[in-house]
Design a protein around this motif. Structure first.
Motif, PDB file in Angstrom:
ATOM      1  N   CYS A  19       0.830  -1.208   0.000  1.00 13.51           N
ATOM      2  CA  CYS A  19       0.000   0.000   0.000  1.00 13.51           C
ATOM      3  C   CYS A  19       0.868   1.263   0.000  1.00 13.51           C
ATOM      4  O   CYS A  19       0.681   2.149  -0.837  1.00 13.51           O
ATOM      5  CB  CYS A  19      -0.912  -0.012   1.220  1.00 13.51           C
ATOM      6  N   LEU A  20       1.805   1.344   0.926  1.00 13.42           N
ATOM      7  CA  LEU A  20       2.642   2.542   1.034  1.00 13.42           C
ATOM      8  C   LEU A  20       3.538   2.724  -0.187  1.00 13.42           C
ATOM      9  O   LEU A  20       3.704   3.847  -0.676  1.00 13.42           O
ATOM     10  CB  LEU A  20       3.465   2.486   2.319  1.00 13.42           C
ATOM     11  N   LEU A  24       3.550   6.008  -2.660  1.00 15.65           N
ATOM     12  CA  LEU A  24       4.774   6.798  -2.825  1.00 15.65           C
ATOM     13  C   LEU A  24       5.363   6.715  -4.227  1.00 15.65           C
ATOM     14  O   LEU A  24       6.174   7.558  -4.608  1.00 15.65           O
ATOM     15  CB  LEU A  24       5.807   6.376  -1.785  1.00 15.65           C
ATOM     16  N   ASN A  25       4.971   5.738  -5.020  1.00 19.94           N
ATOM     17  CA  ASN A  25       5.489   5.598  -6.380  1.00 19.94           C
ATOM     18  C   ASN A  25       4.595   6.235  -7.445  1.00 19.94           C
ATOM     19  O   ASN A  25       4.835   6.041  -8.633  1.00 19.94           O
ATOM     20  CB  ASN A  25       5.727   4.127  -6.703  1.00 19.94           C
ATOM     21  N   GLN A  26       3.610   6.984  -7.031  1.00 23.52           N
ATOM     22  CA  GLN A  26       2.753   7.680  -7.990  1.00 23.52           C
ATOM     23  C   GLN A  26       3.549   8.764  -8.710  1.00 23.52           C
ATOM     24  O   GLN A  26       4.520   9.304  -8.176  1.00 23.52           O
ATOM     25  CB  GLN A  26       1.559   8.321  -7.273  1.00 23.52           C
ATOM     26  N   TYR A  31       1.491  15.908  -2.671  1.00 24.32           N
ATOM     27  CA  TYR A  31       0.589  15.271  -1.720  1.00 24.32           C
ATOM     28  C   TYR A  31       1.302  15.033  -0.387  1.00 24.32           C
ATOM     29  O   TYR A  31       2.518  15.121  -0.283  1.00 24.32           O
ATOM     30  CB  TYR A  31       0.081  13.936  -2.260  1.00 24.32           C
ATOM     31  N   GLU A  32       0.504  14.739   0.613  1.00 17.41           N
ATOM     32  CA  GLU A  32       1.009  14.273   1.901  1.00 17.41           C
ATOM     33  C   GLU A  32       0.342  12.937   2.195  1.00 17.41           C
ATOM     34  O   GLU A  32      -0.767  12.677   1.736  1.00 17.41           O
ATOM     35  CB  GLU A  32       0.700  15.271   3.014  1.00 17.41           C
ATOM     36  N   VAL A  33       1.036  12.094   2.939  1.00 15.03           N
ATOM     37  CA  VAL A  33       0.479  10.807   3.336  1.00 15.03           C
ATOM     38  C   VAL A  33       0.403  10.784   4.858  1.00 15.03           C
ATOM     39  O   VAL A  33       1.401  11.040   5.543  1.00 15.03           O
ATOM     40  CB  VAL A  33       1.350   9.621   2.855  1.00 15.03           C
ATOM     41  N   LYS A  50       9.442   2.948   8.758  1.00 17.78           N
ATOM     42  CA  LYS A  50      10.573   2.887   7.826  1.00 17.78           C
ATOM     43  C   LYS A  50      10.475   3.924   6.712  1.00 17.78           C
ATOM     44  O   LYS A  50      11.450   4.165   6.008  1.00 17.78           O
ATOM     45  CB  LYS A  50      10.659   1.490   7.204  1.00 17.78           C
ATOM     46  N   TYR A  51       9.310   4.515   6.542  1.00 21.54           N
ATOM     47  CA  TYR A  51       9.078   5.465   5.458  1.00 21.54           C
ATOM     48  C   TYR A  51       9.248   6.893   5.976  1.00 21.54           C
ATOM     49  O   TYR A  51       8.581   7.305   6.924  1.00 21.54           O
ATOM     50  CB  TYR A  51       7.677   5.278   4.870  1.00 21.54           C
ATOM     51  N   ASP A  52      10.140   7.637   5.331  1.00 21.16           N
ATOM     52  CA  ASP A  52      10.457   8.995   5.783  1.00 21.16           C
ATOM     53  C   ASP A  52       9.372  10.021   5.478  1.00 21.16           C
ATOM     54  O   ASP A  52       9.210  10.978   6.198  1.00 21.16           O
ATOM     55  CB  ASP A  52      11.757   9.483   5.126  1.00 21.16           C
ATOM     56  N   HIS A  53       8.655   9.837   4.396  1.00 23.84           N
ATOM     57  CA  HIS A  53       7.780  10.899   3.896  1.00 23.84           C
ATOM     58  C   HIS A  53       6.318  10.732   4.276  1.00 23.84           C
ATOM     59  O   HIS A  53       5.452  11.259   3.590  1.00 23.84           O
ATOM     60  CB  HIS A  53       7.906  11.001   2.379  1.00 23.84           C
TER      61      HIS A  53
END
Length: 82
Positions: A19-20, A24-26, A31-33, A50-53
């Motif tokens: 999902c993440l 993030l690969n769009q 955008y913000e998540v 583990k995801y920075d953004h």
């Protein structure tokens, strides 16, 4: 146009990375998540960390009612979204 992507979660670590990564690969980048976890007992929080953004919220379960808990985590994510 800026958009907010709100992801609610409760014990769905099995699907979380996919999902993440998909979000993030769009190609659209404005955008913000916001990942809102409902106090999962699996590895969900560890995976999301583990995801920075992405912004991570962790909520306590309010009741044994899954719909009420999901409404709570989505509302909290919505309230901090841009």
């Amino acid at each position: 146009m800026f958009c907010s992507i709100l992801i609610s979660n409760y014990n769905k670590s099995k699907y979380l990375e996919k999902c993440l990564n998909s979000v993030l690969n769009q190609t659209y980048k404005d955008y913000e998540v916001i990942f809102s976890d409902n106090n999962s007992s699996d590895r969900s929080y560890e995976i999301a960390s583990k995801y920075d953004h992405i912004k991570i919220l962790q909520s306590e379960r309010l009741s044994t009612s899954s719909p009420l808990n999901q409404i709570d985590v989505i509302e909290k994510a919505f309230n901090i979204s841009k």
